[in-house]
Design an enzyme around this catalytic site. Sequence first.
Site, mmCIF file in Angstrom:
data_model
loop_
_atom_site.group_PDB
_atom_site.id
_atom_site.type_symbol
_atom_site.label_atom_id
_atom_site.label_comp_id
_atom_site.label_asym_id
_atom_site.label_seq_id
_atom_site.Cartn_x
_atom_site.Cartn_y
_atom_site.Cartn_z
ATOM 1 N N TYR A 141 -4.561 -15.428 7.609
ATOM 2 C CA TYR A 141 -5.169 -14.120 7.676
ATOM 3 C C TYR A 141 -3.953 -12.972 8.339
ATOM 4 O O TYR A 141 -3.183 -13.411 8.836
ATOM 5 C CB TYR A 141 -6.181 -14.057 8.851
ATOM 6 C CG TYR A 141 -7.524 -14.851 8.349
ATOM 7 C CD1 TYR A 141 -8.374 -14.155 7.267
ATOM 8 C CD2 TYR A 141 -8.053 -16.041 8.675
ATOM 9 C CE1 TYR A 141 -9.450 -14.765 6.646
ATOM 10 C CE2 TYR A 141 -9.215 -16.516 8.331
ATOM 11 C CZ TYR A 141 -9.740 -16.130 7.473
ATOM 12 O OH TYR A 141 -11.064 -16.637 6.901
ATOM 13 N N GLU A 142 -4.333 -11.823 7.510
ATOM 14 C CA GLU A 142 -3.504 -10.538 7.818
ATOM 15 C C GLU A 142 -3.087 -10.293 9.195
ATOM 16 O O GLU A 142 -2.233 -9.866 9.573
ATOM 17 C CB GLU A 142 -3.819 -9.490 6.888
ATOM 18 C CG GLU A 142 -3.210 -8.238 6.958
ATOM 19 C CD GLU A 142 -4.054 -7.181 5.938
ATOM 20 O OE1 GLU A 142 -3.580 -6.117 6.247
ATOM 21 O OE2 GLU A 142 -4.604 -7.661 5.246
ATOM 22 N N SER A 143 -4.165 -10.588 9.963
ATOM 23 C CA SER A 143 -4.161 -10.398 11.614
ATOM 24 C C SER A 143 -2.956 -11.074 12.293
ATOM 25 O O SER A 143 -2.798 -10.625 13.459
ATOM 26 C CB SER A 143 -5.363 -10.265 12.185
ATOM 27 O OG SER A 143 -5.868 -11.660 11.896
#
Length: 282
Positions: free
Chosen positions: A77-79
Site C-alpha cells: 500500500y502507498e502509505s
Amino acid sequence: MSAVDGARTEARTVEGTAAVDAGQAAVAQDYSQTELIVCAAAALLAGKRTVFAGIGLPTLAVDLAHRTINRGIELIYESGVAGAHPEAMAEGIADSVVVSGAESVVSMQALFGYVLQGGNVDVGFLGAAQIDRHGSLNTSVIGDWEKPTVRLPGSGGATDIMANAGEVFVIIRRHDHASFPAQLDFVTSPSPVAARASGRGIMPQGHGVSTVITPLGVLRREDPYGELVLTHTHPGVTVEQVREATGWDLAVADEVAVTSEPTAEQVRLLRDEIDTVRLYLR
C-alpha cells in the site's frame, strides 16, 4: 447483470484461469457487473508475486485472488505498508487494518524509493477516469483544466506506479467514449508511448498498462509502445459492442476469448467476507 444461459464447456477463459463449466464450478445465478469485472481481474493475478494496489475495486480483486488462486500474493500500500495482511477490507491507504499483521511498515519515501523504484513490484493495480489507446491515464479533470466539468483526486502515487511497476493493471467501471476517448482531457500518468513522445525526462522502467478490465471485456497491450487490443469479451458481449463503445478504432485479437462468469463461491466471498458493508460493490 444476470448470468448468461448456454453451454460454457467450450468457452475460453482469461489467461491464467481454468475453464469454468458445469463440471468444475457452479456459476453464480445472480451477479452484478462490478462482481463480474472484479472476478475477471482477480483471475489475472494468478502467479503474480507483489502487487501495489489502489483502494477500491483493485482492493477487492487482490483480496479475492488471495483467497482463491494466489495465497502467496504480497500486497503493498502507498502509505508505506509492504506485505499487508488486512483483517478486514481497507477503506483507505491509511486504514489501520492494512497495518495490523503487516510484514513491514516503512516511510512513504522508503516505499517509493526502494520498493517501487527499486523494481520490486510486479503489478501496479489502478483505477482511472479515462484511458487512451496507449494506456495513458487521466485521474485529474474531466473537461477543460481551468473550468473542468469534474475535478478528480489527481495522481496520488499512480504516476510513480505507472513508471516503475513491472506492469500496470487498470480496472474501470465504465466503457464508453467518455472513459475511452481518442484524446484524454488531461494526461495524469503518461504511458511509455507518451513519455517517449515528450522527449523529456527519464524513460520509465516499467511496461506501463498491460491490461484493462472493463464492464465489456479485457484489453491487453503486449508491446510497451503498442496499442491496447481487445482479447476477451464478457459473456453476452460482442466484439462490435466493444468497438462501438471505444473512442478510437480499437484493435482486435485474431481470436477473442470469453471470460468466465463469476462462480457462486466467488460471489459469496465478495459479498459475505470481503465487502460486507457494500462500500465498493454496487
